[in-house]
Design an enzyme around this catalytic site. Structure first.
Site, PDB file in Angstrom:
ATOM      1  N   ASP A 193      11.443  17.436  29.055  1.00  0.00           N
ATOM      2  CA  ASP A 193      10.448  16.379  29.192  1.00  0.00           C
ATOM      3  C   ASP A 193       9.697  16.210  27.875  1.00  0.00           C
ATOM      4  O   ASP A 193       9.560  17.175  27.104  1.00  0.00           O
ATOM      5  CB  ASP A 193       9.459  16.712  30.305  1.00  0.00           C
ATOM      6  CG  ASP A 193      10.089  16.640  31.686  1.00  0.00           C
ATOM      7  OD1 ASP A 193      11.115  15.941  31.838  1.00  0.00           O
ATOM      8  OD2 ASP A 193       9.556  17.284  32.614  1.00  0.00           O
ATOM      9  N   TYR A 206      12.499  29.548  31.528  1.00  0.00           N
ATOM     10  CA  TYR A 206      11.295  28.760  31.275  1.00  0.00           C
ATOM     11  C   TYR A 206      10.046  29.613  31.502  1.00  0.00           C
ATOM     12  O   TYR A 206      10.012  30.469  32.388  1.00  0.00           O
ATOM     13  CB  TYR A 206      11.219  27.559  32.225  1.00  0.00           C
ATOM     14  CG  TYR A 206      12.384  26.611  32.122  1.00  0.00           C
ATOM     15  CD1 TYR A 206      12.349  25.523  31.251  1.00  0.00           C
ATOM     16  CD2 TYR A 206      13.520  26.799  32.898  1.00  0.00           C
ATOM     17  CE1 TYR A 206      13.417  24.646  31.158  1.00  0.00           C
ATOM     18  CE2 TYR A 206      14.598  25.923  32.805  1.00  0.00           C
ATOM     19  CZ  TYR A 206      14.542  24.855  31.938  1.00  0.00           C
ATOM     20  OH  TYR A 206      15.600  23.995  31.845  1.00  0.00           O
ATOM     21  N   ASP A 234       3.442  16.562  36.916  1.00  0.00           N
ATOM     22  CA  ASP A 234       2.943  17.216  35.703  1.00  0.00           C
ATOM     23  C   ASP A 234       1.586  16.623  35.346  1.00  0.00           C
ATOM     24  O   ASP A 234       1.061  15.749  36.054  1.00  0.00           O
ATOM     25  CB  ASP A 234       3.941  17.110  34.545  1.00  0.00           C
ATOM     26  CG  ASP A 234       4.205  15.676  34.096  1.00  0.00           C
ATOM     27  OD1 ASP A 234       3.436  14.761  34.465  1.00  0.00           O
ATOM     28  OD2 ASP A 234       5.191  15.466  33.367  1.00  0.00           O
ATOM     29  N   ARG A 247       9.075  21.089  37.320  1.00  0.00           N
ATOM     30  CA  ARG A 247       8.016  20.313  37.976  1.00  0.00           C
ATOM     31  C   ARG A 247       8.134  20.388  39.500  1.00  0.00           C
ATOM     32  O   ARG A 247       7.133  20.420  40.212  1.00  0.00           O
ATOM     33  CB  ARG A 247       8.063  18.860  37.511  1.00  0.00           C
ATOM     34  CG  ARG A 247       7.550  18.645  36.094  1.00  0.00           C
ATOM     35  CD  ARG A 247       7.612  17.188  35.689  1.00  0.00           C
ATOM     36  NE  ARG A 247       8.985  16.737  35.459  1.00  0.00           N
ATOM     37  CZ  ARG A 247       9.408  15.500  35.673  1.00  0.00           C
ATOM     38  NH1 ARG A 247       8.583  14.579  36.161  1.00  0.00           N
ATOM     39  NH2 ARG A 247      10.653  15.170  35.415  1.00  0.00           N
TER      40      ARG A 247
END
Length: 302
Positions: A47, A75, A89, A181
């Site tokens: 993103d 992550y 987000d 997300r």
């Protein structure tokens, strides 16, 4: 007569430590420009506000992109508890709020349900296609977006830090197609407090680690000079998860022409996917059958 692509024939992998505020496509274009390369692609979108590993393939390395895309990824991300947003987000519009704040023990107790083989609904603002249209485009146009759940393997999901009651930092290792997300959203719903991603960083992707990444500033400093080659890794990095089968000069010629070629198949089963090498250089990827590799991808690096 078709127009020839500008740039030079250059092949290999470049690991970028992507900054926030730029799209993955923009990073790829920047790398392609800096190397003056004809062809470039990446192995897994981040993103715009996310940072970390973005592996960019140049030239013949683009043929190995699927193998990196399919690999496990890690992550580190921070979830803002108490709020849900339409994008899942911090960039989105706040939809719901809650005063509830779970304890660390409650958070840890909720994580196993999001681990292992799970079904995950992608965010409405995502690149998933619905009847040929990107979901994020439909969502931006105000259309109702209904996405179906899809399978995801989450190898691990752990709580690493609780900086304050509103924020919790997690680390996750997952397979292809995972949306961090969605994990934040689903965790917030499971805890009854809502949640969205505040910060996101990809720490490794398949064979590529953020510690080996180059910044765009570092790349700019040596753009279109010989010094930039320091940041170019070999094509073969993208094939580390496949078995390597040495071939001969004559076998390499056959493989590069798209025909089966003889390989030394130690420890490889009939029908396994593998790659053939000559003096350590990738020649082709294909299926191993009766002492030969039947190529599906051929590398033209000579």
């Amino acid at each position: 007569m078709g127009r020839r692509k500008k740039g030079r024939d250059i092949s290999g992998w470049v690991v970028i430590d992507k900054p926030a505020g730029i799209t993955s496509t923009s990073v790829v274009n920047k790398v392609r420009w800096a190397f003056d390369a004809k062809k470039a692609g990446h192995a897994g979108t981040l993103d715009p506000d996310a940072t970390g590993v973005l592996a960019v393939a140049l030239g013949e390395a683009t043929k190995t992109v699927p193998f990196v895309t399919d690999a496990m990824k890690a992550y580190r991300f921070t979830v803002r508890l108490g709020q849900s947003t339409n994008t899942d987000d911090a960039e989105g519009e706040v939809l719901s709020e809650s005063e509830t704040r779970p304890s660390d023990e409650e958070i840890e107790a909720a994580l196993p349900a999001l681990t292992g083989d799970i079904m995950q609904v992608p965010p409405k603002f995502s690149a998933v296609k619905i009847d040929g249209q990107r979901a994020y485009k439909l969502a931006r146009d105000g259309e109702e977006v209904e996405l179906t759940a899809r399978p995801l393997f989450v190898e691990s999901l752990v709580l690493v830090e609780r900086s304050d009651p509103d924020h919790v930092t997690l680390e996750m290792v997952c397979g292809k197609g995972g949306y961090v997300r969605s994990i934040a959203r689903d965790l917030g719903e499971a805890l009854g407090c809502f949640g969205h991603v505040r910060e996101l960083r990809r720490t490794w992707s398949g064979p590529f680690d953020v510690e080996d990444g180059v910044t765009l500033e570092e790349l700019d400093a040596v753009a279109k000079t010989d010094a930039i080659m320091e940041f170019l890794g070999p094509i073969e990095i993208g094939l580390v998860d496949l078995p390597e089968l040495p071939t001969t000069e004559s076998g390499a010629v056959k493989l590069r022409n798209g025909n089966p070629g003889m390989v030394i198949g130690t420890g490889v089963q009939y029908g396994d996917e593998a790659w053939a090498s000559l003096n350590g250089q990738a020649v082709a990827v294909g299926r191993f059958k009766a002492g030969e590799l039947h190529p599906s991808r051929v590398f033209n690096t000579n």
